[in-house]
Design a protein around this motif. Structure first.
Motif, PDB file in Angstrom:
ATOM      1  N   SER A   1     -55.925 -13.362  -3.950  1.00 29.34           N
ATOM      2  CA  SER A   1     -55.151 -13.626  -5.151  1.00 29.34           C
ATOM      3  C   SER A   1     -54.663 -15.069  -5.124  1.00 29.34           C
ATOM      4  N   PRO A   2     -54.591 -15.719  -6.302  1.00 28.27           N
ATOM      5  CA  PRO A   2     -54.039 -17.070  -6.321  1.00 28.27           C
ATOM      6  C   PRO A   2     -52.510 -17.059  -6.238  1.00 28.27           C
ATOM      7  N   VAL A   3     -51.938 -15.889  -6.247  1.00 26.63           N
ATOM      8  CA  VAL A   3     -50.486 -15.747  -6.222  1.00 26.63           C
ATOM      9  C   VAL A   3     -50.039 -15.358  -4.817  1.00 26.63           C
ATOM     10  N   GLY A   4     -48.980 -15.928  -4.346  1.00 32.38           N
ATOM     11  CA  GLY A   4     -48.392 -15.545  -3.072  1.00 32.38           C
ATOM     12  C   GLY A   4     -48.908 -16.388  -1.930  1.00 32.38           C
ATOM     13  N   PRO A   5     -48.227 -16.281  -0.795  1.00 31.66           N
ATOM     14  CA  PRO A   5     -48.620 -17.084   0.364  1.00 31.66           C
ATOM     15  C   PRO A   5     -49.941 -16.596   0.958  1.00 31.66           C
ATOM     16  N   ALA A   6     -50.859 -17.502   1.176  1.00 32.22           N
ATOM     17  CA  ALA A   6     -52.153 -17.205   1.792  1.00 32.22           C
ATOM     18  C   ALA A   6     -52.926 -16.116   1.061  1.00 32.22           C
ATOM     19  N   GLY A   7     -52.810 -16.059  -0.252  1.00 34.57           N
ATOM     20  CA  GLY A   7     -53.513 -15.044  -1.043  1.00 34.57           C
ATOM     21  C   GLY A   7     -55.013 -15.197  -1.002  1.00 34.57           C
TER      22      GLY A   7
END
Length: 133
Positions: free
Chosen positions: A100-106
């Motif tokens: 995912s492009p969202v969140g840390p290290a997604g």
């Protein structure tokens, strides 16, 4: 009298062969059952009044819808609900190993997702190429 004995013997032999003829006629009147067995299940034995013909299929086909009733179409339309539900578990997931492009290290889950997808596609391809037994 010695000429009559061979004639009597040959007449007795012909009569014995006529008695043996009705056996095939009995087999022609027998009921024929066509049965599908799966895996290593034994095929039922034929009886005097029933002939049993068995077709063997792999164990993986036991609880499936018969091939002639299966729908064609896209993979999504043929996919089992359990497989679809498994994909719903990851929808909206964020963070590590989520692709995912969202969140840390997604982004870290993207390679894992691509590898799983490639293995699944290869497995489906191999299953499609194999001939049924």
């Amino acid at each position: 009298m010695s000429k009559i004995q061979p004639l009597i013997g040959s007449a007795a032999l012909m009569a014995a062969s006529l008695v043996a003829l009705p056996a095939p006629a009995t087999a022609q009147n027998a009921k024929v059952s066509e049965i599908i067995v799966y895996g290593t299940d034994p095929c039922p034995r034929s009886t005097d009044d029933e002939i049993v013909v068995c077709a063997r299929k792999p164990e993986s086909e036991r609880f499936r819808i018969p091939e002639k009733l299966r729908e064609g179409g896209s993979l999504q339309s043929r996919q089992a609900w359990a497989v679809r539900a498994r994909t719903f578990e990851t929808v909206g997931r964020t963070g590590i190993m989520s692709c995912s492009p969202v969140g840390p290290a997604g982004y870290t889950g993207c390679a894992d997702q691509l590898i799983k997808q490639a293995f699944e596609e290869r497995r489906e391809q191999v299953e499609g190429e194999t001939t049924p037994r």
